[in-house]
Motif scaffolding. Structure first.
Motif, short mmCIF file in Angstrom:
data_model
loop_
_atom_site.label_atom_id
_atom_site.label_comp_id
_atom_site.label_asym_id
_atom_site.label_seq_id
_atom_site.Cartn_x
_atom_site.Cartn_y
_atom_site.Cartn_z
N GLU A 134 0.82 -1.21 0.00
CA GLU A 134 0.00 0.00 0.00
C GLU A 134 0.86 1.26 0.00
O GLU A 134 0.35 2.36 0.21
N CYS A 165 3.71 8.62 2.64
CA CYS A 165 3.44 7.95 3.91
C CYS A 165 4.33 8.53 5.02
O CYS A 165 5.39 9.08 4.75
N VAL A 292 -2.86 7.62 -4.22
CA VAL A 292 -2.43 7.07 -2.94
C VAL A 292 -2.56 8.17 -1.89
O VAL A 292 -2.12 9.31 -2.12
#
Length: 359
Positions: A134, A165, A292
């Motif tokens: 992910e 992230c 994302v």
């Protein structure tokens, strides 16, 4: 005949240079810059102070006043700060004082390509730990690598470029506890995540934090960054920084920026965050695109069309994005900086045309 390249290290000749497509475009969304220029009040005050300086004189050997302003701004101590000509210079300085032949450097992949490039030039053995499926940090794999390999330096970009992230404080604390070497956290995009690891500096002397004025602070053109670390560590790292590395204009502009951050720059950060969320939702509704989730000022997008083709079609419409398909794990991806509302609307309209025509 003389071989002019014989003196160049083999590992350097084998490296691909850090490159960037610089096609001219009306909408520039490829370098994660602040889409709004530095506010007029910051520019005006910087110019006023510059006019009072003697341009014929060197700036201070150590920019102490800037260090003091950065200490107040960041919540760290002035003797634990090193200012530099962009955070890239400070990444290089950190690696110069720690990395030698076959010294282990641990990074995540995909991440900012300059980490691997600098460490390789210095002779380091660069070890990559892949992100999870992910595009988040694989904390278990990263922790195992830190414990088993005990690298001299581990570099974590959080939020990570190009995936967006972030590593939690608890996970970073665990890494710091298990590491014999240094862990450097590149916080180039921390303002957009509204979080920072700086408080952990008080508990972990092996933590180094890197920051830049090129993103949220809207000063990419002035090349200013800073490093925060334990004072004794900052002192050693500063030995790899050239004298007078930061010119007087950049020093003064950085001082003014931190003084005016809350009133002039933080509102722009909030606008970028709001646009990021709006852009993510709109991209999610375009067939053939899978964005994302990001905590930075950019969004990584998986594409059903070859990213090189998307790049070409958008540049024809005067929009410049970043093709990251050569990065590990990202063969079907491109990256978009968050622009102004008008730029984002134009981008979305163009992407709908590109992908709508191929359904």
């Amino acid at each position: 005949m003389t071989n002019t390249l014989a003196s160049i290290k083999t590992r350097v000749r084998e490296l691909r240079p850090y490159t960037l497509r610089t096609d001219p475009a009306r909408v520039k969304l490829n370098q994660n810059e602040n889409p709004w220029d530095a506010p007029a009040k910051i520019k005006e005050e910087t110019l006023r102070r510059i006019a009072e300086c003697a341009w014929s004189r060197y700036p201070g050997l150590v920019p102490r006043r800037l260090h003091e302003r950065l200490a107040q701004f960041s919540g760290w101590r002035a003797d634990g700060i090193v200012a530099g000509n962009g955070s890239n210079e400070l990444i290089q300085a950190l690696l110069m004082v720690t990395i030698g032949e076959e010294t282990r450097v641990l990074i995540n992949e995909p991440t900012f390509a300059l980490y691997r490039q600098i460490a390789t030039v210095l002779g380091g053995d660069v070890i990559g730990v892949s992100l999870n499926a992910e595009f988040g940090f694989d904390v278990d794999a990263l922790g195992n690598a830190v414990r088993d390999l005990q690298p001299e330096v581990t570099i974590v970009c959080s939020p990570n470029n190009p995936t967006g992230c972030a590593l939690s404080d608890d996970d970073l604390h665990s890494l710091l506890e298990s590491a014999n070497g240094l862990i450097a956290v590149d916080e180039a995009y921390h303002e957009f995540a509204e979080q920072s690891v700086v408080p952990l500096l008080r508990r972990h002397e092996n933590l180094v934090v890197l920051r830049t004025f090129s993103k949220a602070m809207a000063m990419a053109g002035l090349r200013t960054g800073y490093l925060l670390a334990a004072p004794e560590l900052a002192r050693e790292i500063s030995k790899a920084v050239l004298p007078y590395n930061l010119n007087a204009v950049s020093q003064i502009a950085a001082e003014v920026a931190v003084e005016m951050y809350e009133d002039e720059l933080r509102p722009l950060v909030r606008r970028i965050i709001a646009e990021r969320e709006r852009l993510y939702e709109a991209l999610s509704r375009i067939s053939g695109l899978t964005p994302v989730r990001s905590l930075a000022n950019f969004i990584l997008v998986r594409s059903a069309i070859d990213p090189e083709q998307v790049f070409a079609e958008l540049i024809n419409q005067d929009i410049l994005i970043r093709d990251v398909s050569s990065y590990p794990m990202l063969s079907d991806c491109f990256r978009l900086s968050v622009g102004t509302p008008e730029e984002n609307d134009f981008l979305l309209e163009s992407l709908r045309g590109v992908f709508g025509a191929r359904r």
